[in-house]
Design an enzyme around this catalytic site. Structure first.
Site, PDB file in Angstrom:
ATOM      1  N   GLN A  87       0.833  -1.202   0.000  1.00 40.40           N
ATOM      2  CA  GLN A  87       0.000   0.000   0.000  1.00 40.40           C
ATOM      3  C   GLN A  87       0.869   1.254   0.000  1.00 40.40           C
ATOM      4  O   GLN A  87       0.593   2.240  -0.704  1.00 40.40           O
ATOM      5  CB  GLN A  87      -0.906   0.003   1.244  1.00 40.40           C
ATOM      6  CG  GLN A  87      -1.767   1.238   1.356  1.00 40.40           C
ATOM      7  CD  GLN A  87      -2.835   1.285   0.280  1.00 40.40           C
ATOM      8  OE1 GLN A  87      -3.569   0.332   0.099  1.00 40.40           O
ATOM      9  NE2 GLN A  87      -2.926   2.400  -0.431  1.00 40.40           N
ATOM     10  N   ASP A 126      -7.183   6.285   7.794  1.00 40.06           N
ATOM     11  CA  ASP A 126      -7.611   4.924   7.452  1.00 40.06           C
ATOM     12  C   ASP A 126      -8.789   4.607   8.367  1.00 40.06           C
ATOM     13  O   ASP A 126      -9.087   5.357   9.315  1.00 40.06           O
ATOM     14  CB  ASP A 126      -6.427   3.953   7.674  1.00 40.06           C
ATOM     15  CG  ASP A 126      -6.729   2.524   7.222  1.00 40.06           C
ATOM     16  OD1 ASP A 126      -7.731   2.300   6.512  1.00 40.06           O
ATOM     17  OD2 ASP A 126      -5.954   1.613   7.586  1.00 40.06           O
TER      18      ASP A 126
HETATM   19  N1   CP Z   1      -6.219  -0.820   0.414  1.00 37.36           N
HETATM   20  C1   CP Z   1      -6.395  -2.159   0.368  1.00 37.36           C
HETATM   21  O1   CP Z   1      -5.487  -2.958   0.682  1.00 37.36           O
HETATM   22  O2   CP Z   1      -7.618  -2.532  -0.072  1.00 37.36           O
HETATM   23  P1   CP Z   1      -8.223  -4.007  -0.073  1.00 37.36           P
HETATM   24  O3   CP Z   1      -8.467  -4.398   1.362  1.00 37.36           O
HETATM   25  O4   CP Z   1      -9.491  -3.892  -0.847  1.00 37.36           O
HETATM   26  O5   CP Z   1      -7.234  -4.945  -0.699  1.00 37.36           O
HETATM   27  N1  NVA Z   2      -6.111  -0.936   8.300  1.00 33.59           N
HETATM   28  C1  NVA Z   2      -7.021  -1.597   7.393  1.00 33.59           C
HETATM   29  C2  NVA Z   2      -6.489  -1.528   5.992  1.00 33.59           C
HETATM   30  C3  NVA Z   2      -7.378  -2.131   4.959  1.00 33.59           C
HETATM   31  C4  NVA Z   2      -6.794  -2.086   3.580  1.00 33.59           C
HETATM   32  C5  NVA Z   2      -7.232  -3.036   7.814  1.00 33.59           C
HETATM   33  O1  NVA Z   2      -6.272  -3.698   8.219  1.00 33.59           O
HETATM   34  O2  NVA Z   2      -8.368  -3.493   7.775  1.00 33.59           O
END
Ligand code: CP
Ligand code: NVA
Length: 313
Positions: free
Chosen positions: A142, A230
């Site tokens: 990411q 996030d």
């Molecule tokens: N940002 C991200 O990793 O999205 P997903 O959970 O959809 O893969």
């Molecule tokens: N912090 C979030 C990111 C999702 C892409 C999770 O771990 O769910």
């Protein structure tokens, strides 16, 4: 056991700043070279022709799943998906055995898992590259996409002021790792008790990043170049009312954006919970680059895959 030649991306430190810079450059070049092509059409050089990436998902995913698949197609290779529900992993076959079997069958493994120790074990036993598609501790791929997005939007990384709001989670950990390697600074605004792991703060500082921790979101936003947030509740975490209440002052809203530099950009790895960690006005506003960021998962993933196969960096 692990092949010494296999390049894993368990965390960004496996690559280092020089390789990450090479990944970003290559991603920009490949992205520019195929602008307006059909998305499934391979790049002219098909550098991973004939190669197969196995993707293991123990948690949900949209972007990581699709972007790795399209990345492999564009590089000339293919993918297959395993999930706990339909593979023997769900019936207790060990990570160690799975790693050794897959290493005989595919050219690289991407795993998204609930427990970081599992990817470390996978990397120990696999003889092909193992790539972290998110764990409870980190989300390195990411951040390669996020750095690419910042640069595309004119934000040269050294000395950049990047502000994080809300939960001190896996995405923030990888962003902190990147800060030390790429020499940008971080202001982190979290409620008490939701700070990132000290290990990642120390890593960033050891690399030369200035890292400021605060409980005051407005302070973190002041004159920032990039604002990032996030979800307040990551996958596998409890949707606790007290956590949501503690997070409320850390929403990135228009007031927060006004405190930042006038040309600041807003990033979110997605999926977003609009109205919680970000207001609708910011998410849909002109400073939001979240869909460029999502697209860049493809371009960044291609560089990670090429690096892991020693074709880059
Ligand atoms: N940002 C991200 O990793 O999205 P997903 O959970 O959809 O893969
Ligand atoms: N912090 C979030 C990111 C999702 C892409 C999770 O771990 O769910």
């Amino acid at each position: 056991m692990a092949d010494a030649a296999a390049r894993n991306l368990v965390d960004l430190s496996d690559a280092g700043g020089h390789a990450i810079a090479a990944m970003i450059n290559d991603a920009q070049d490949r992205k520019a070279a195929r602008a307006s092509w059909p998305k499934g059409q391979p790049d002219a050089d098909k550098p991973l022709a004939g190669q197969v990436l196995a993707m293991i998902f123990e948690k949900n995913s949209t972007r990581t799943r699709v972007s790795f698949d399209i990345a492999m197609r564009q590089l000339g290779g293919t993918t297959l998906i395993l999930d706990a529900g339909t593979s023997q992993l769900g019936r207790g076959e060990t990570i160690a055995d799975t790693a050794r079997v897959l290493s005989r069958m595919v050219d690289a493994i991407m795993i998204r898992t609930d427990d970081h120790a599992k990817i470390e074990e996978m990397a120990r036993y696999a003889s092909v590259p193992v790539i972290n598609g998110l764990t409870d501790r980190s989300h390195p791929c990411q951040i390669v996409a996020d750095l690419l997005t910042m640069i595309e939007h004119g934000k040269a990384l050294p000395g950049l002021e990047v502000a994080w709001f809300g939960d001190g989670n896996n995405v923030l950990h990888s962003l902190l790792e990147a800060a030390g390697m790429m020499k940008f600074n971080m202001r982190i605004a979290t409620p008490v008790g939701y700070e990132p792991d000290a290990e990642f703060i120390e890593l960033a500082r050891a690399g030369g990043a200035v890292v400021t921790l605060t409980n005051d979101a407005a302070e973190a936003a002041r004159d920032a170049d990039v604002l990032v947030t996030d979800t307040w509740v990551s996958m596998g975490q409890e949707n606790a009312a007290d956590k949501l209440a503690a997070m409320d002052p850390y929403r990135v809203d228009s007031d927060m954006m006004k405190r930042a530099k006038s040309d600041a950009i807003f990033l979110h790895c997605l999926p977003a919970h609009v109205g919680d960690e970000v207001s609708e006005a910011v998410f849909e506003g002109s400073q939001s680059v979240v869909f460029d960021e999502a697209e860049n998962r493809i371009h960044a993933q291609k560089s990670v895959l090429l690096w892991s196969q020693r074709l880059l960096g």
